[in-house]
Motif scaffolding. Structure first.
Motif, short mmCIF file in Angstrom:
data_model
loop_
_atom_site.label_atom_id
_atom_site.label_comp_id
_atom_site.label_asym_id
_atom_site.label_seq_id
_atom_site.Cartn_x
_atom_site.Cartn_y
_atom_site.Cartn_z
N GLU A 105 0.83 -1.20 0.00
CA GLU A 105 0.00 0.00 0.00
C GLU A 105 0.87 1.25 0.00
O GLU A 105 1.98 1.24 0.55
CB GLU A 105 -0.90 0.06 1.24
N ILE A 106 0.35 2.30 -0.61
CA ILE A 106 0.95 3.63 -0.50
C ILE A 106 -0.03 4.52 0.27
O ILE A 106 -1.22 4.57 -0.06
CB ILE A 106 1.23 4.25 -1.88
N THR A 107 0.48 5.18 1.29
CA THR A 107 -0.32 6.19 1.99
C THR A 107 0.14 7.56 1.50
O THR A 107 1.29 7.94 1.69
CB THR A 107 -0.15 6.10 3.51
N VAL A 108 -0.76 8.27 0.83
CA VAL A 108 -0.47 9.59 0.29
C VAL A 108 -0.83 10.62 1.35
O VAL A 108 -1.99 10.75 1.74
CB VAL A 108 -1.26 9.86 -1.00
N LYS A 109 0.16 11.36 1.82
CA LYS A 109 -0.06 12.39 2.85
C LYS A 109 0.22 13.76 2.25
O LYS A 109 1.36 14.11 1.97
CB LYS A 109 0.84 12.15 4.06
N GLU A 110 -0.85 14.53 2.04
CA GLU A 110 -0.70 15.85 1.46
C GLU A 110 -0.37 16.89 2.52
O GLU A 110 -0.54 16.66 3.72
CB GLU A 110 -2.00 16.24 0.72
N ALA A 111 0.10 18.05 2.06
CA ALA A 111 0.53 19.10 2.98
C ALA A 111 -0.60 19.60 3.85
O ALA A 111 -0.38 20.05 4.99
CB ALA A 111 1.14 20.27 2.18
N PRO B 128 4.33 19.88 -1.59
CA PRO B 128 5.02 18.64 -1.21
C PRO B 128 4.03 17.57 -0.73
O PRO B 128 3.08 17.86 -0.01
CB PRO B 128 5.94 19.08 -0.07
N THR B 129 4.27 16.34 -1.16
CA THR B 129 3.45 15.20 -0.77
C THR B 129 4.36 14.08 -0.28
O THR B 129 5.38 13.79 -0.90
CB THR B 129 2.61 14.70 -1.95
#
Length: 371
Positions: free
Chosen positions: A56-62, A96-97
Motif C-alpha cells: 500500500e501507499i499512503t499519500v499524505k498531502e501538505a 510537497p506530498t
C-alpha cells in the motif's frame, strides 16, 4: 506481577498482530535456502505469497489529508520485485506530498477486505515535490522521475500531476522488511545490519578480491538480461578517487566476454485509462556479494540509456555506442553497450563496478588504514 490494564495502550493489539504476521519465526527456516548465483534466499517470493503480503501507499498531502492506495500489479524478477500503482487519486506536484510505503498482511478472518484488520510494516517514506527527483526518461505524455529508495514516479507532463508510481524492492532482507517493520502506531521501518565484507587479518589484500556480481536488466513485464560474474578483483595500485574499481567486462576481451541483451530497452507503463512506453529506460537490479558469498551492495532502481559521447572504431560491432550509469553513496556502475545491426540487439562491451572505499572500509579499522 503486572496486571493486564497496566500494559501500555495498544500493547496486546500489537502482540496479536505480530503473531499473525509471522513473527513467530516459522518463515525463517525457508530463508536458509540460498540461490547459487544471486546469493539471495530462493523462496522469498513463495514466502511473501503464502503470507498474503500486499503493498500500500499512503499519500499524505501538505494540508493533512491522507489516502491509502493498494497496488495494482507486481513483477517478480530474479533478485527484486517491481510493484506498481496504476490507479488512485493522486495529487499534483504544486505542494510537497509524502508517500509512505507499507507491506500489509491482513488477518485471515471471514469479513470484507475493507474491514479486515492487519499488520502494516513501513518499508520507506519519500517526499515528492516539484523539482525533486532525477529524470530517467519520457514520452509524449509522461516523465519518469526517480526519487529515492527505489521509488519512481510517473508525472503527466501537462498537468504536473502524479500518473502512477513504481517501486523496486530488492530481495535482500525483503521478507523481514515486510514483516518486522512497525505499524502506524510507532512508524519505523525494519533496520537490517549493515552489509560488510568479513574481515581477514591474514590476507593483506582483504577487500580487493573474490567479489561476485549478479546483474539483471528488466522492466515491469519482462527480463531483458540476467548475468552473473565471479572472482572480481582489484589491485591496490588501481584504487583511485575514493573507489575500488572492478573490471567486469573489458573491451580488450570483448570476443569472449561480450554479453548480448535478450530484449528491448524500454519501460512500459499504464494507468486506468492510458498506457505507453518510455524508450531507452529500464530497471537495473544489482547484487554484489563479498568473498563469503554474502550480500555486500544491493540496488534496484531505474536506469536510462544515453548515447555515448566517446565514439570508438569497433570491428566486432559496427553500430552506435551507448552508456548506462548508476551511482549512490556505496558505489557506482558503468555499462557500455553497442548496437549490432545484423543481430538487431544490444551487446554489453564494457562494464566496470566501483565500490566506495568508505563502504569497503567499514569492515575493519585495520583495513581502513591500509587503503
Amino acid at each position: 506481577m503486572a496486571r493486564i490494564q497496566e500494559k501500555p495502550k495498544g500493547y496486546w493489539r500489537r502482540i496479536f498482530f505480530k503473531e499473525l504476521a509471522g513473527h513467530n519465526g516459522s518463515w525463517k527456516k525457508k530463508l536458509k535456502s540460498i540461490h547459487s548465483y544471486t546469493g539471495l534466499p530462493v523462496r522469498t517470493v513463495e514466502i511473501l505469497r503464502s503470507l498474503g503480503v500486499t503493498w500500500e501507499i499512503t499519500v499524505k498531502e501538505a494540508r493533512g489529508r491522507e489516502n491509502r492506495i493498494k497496488h495494482t500489479h507486481v513483477y517478480f524478477g530474479q533478485a527484486s520485485l517491481t510493484v506498481g500503482w496504476s490507479s488512485g487519486k493522486w495529487p499534483t506536484l504544486d505542494k510537497p506530498t509524502t508517500l509512505e510505503l507499507h507491506g500489509v498482511q491482513l488477518v485471515p478472518i471471514n469479513c470484507p477486505i475493507t474491514c479486515r484488520p492487519g499488520w502494516r510494516s513501513l518499508l520507506s517514506k519519500v517526499l515528492v515535490k516539484k523539482g525533486a527527483g532525477k529524470l530517467c526518461g519520457s514520452d509524449r505524455l509522461i516523465s519518469l522521475l526517480y526519487m529515492e529508495n527505489g521509488v519512481t514516479v510517473g508525472v503527466w507532463q501537462k498537468q504536473q500531476e502524479i500518473a502512477f508510481v513504481l517501486v523496486n524492492f530488492h530481495y535482500h532482507r525483503l521478507v523481514e522488511r515486510n514483516l518486522l517493520g512497525t505499524s502506524t502506531t510507532y512508524v519505523f521501518p525494519y533496520e537490517a545490519t549493515d552489509m560488510q565484507a568479513p574481515f581477514d587479518d591474514i590476507d593483506p589484500d582483504y577487500g580487493l578480491h573474490s567479489y561476485s556480481m549478479h546483474l539483471e536488466l528488466h522492466n515491469t513485464e519482462d527480463s531483458i538480461a540476467s548475468v552473473s560474474f565471479l572472482q572480481l578483483f582489484c589491485r591496490k595500485d588501481q584504487i583511485a578517487d575514493g573507489y575500488v574499481p572492478l573490471q567486469v567486462i573489458s573491451k580488450e576481451k570483448r570476443q569472449t566476454q561480450q554479453t548480448p541483451l535478450g530484449g528491448k530497452i524500454s519501460l512500459p507503463w499504464k494507468t486506468e485509462g492510458l498506457q505507453g512506453c518510455v524508450e531507452n529506460c529500464c530497471m537495473l537490479t544489482l547484487t554484489v556479494l563479498a568473498e563469503a558469498r554474502t550480500p555486500f551492495w544491493c540496488v534496484s532502481a531505474p536506469v536510462a540509456m544515453t548515447k555515448s559521447k566517446h565514439e570508438e572504431v569497433s570491428y566486432a560491432c559496427k553500430g552506435e555506442s551507448f552508456l548506462m550509469e548508476f551511482q549512490d553513496s556505496d558505489g557506482k556502475l558503468e555499462i557500455e553497450l553497442e548496437w549490432t545491426e545484423e543481430q538487431k540487439q544490444f551487446v554489453i562491451v564494457n562494464l566496470i563496478l566501483f565500490l566506495s572505499i568508505s563502504k569497503v572500509n567499514r569492515g575493519s579499522s585495520e583495513f581502513r588504514h591500509q587503503l
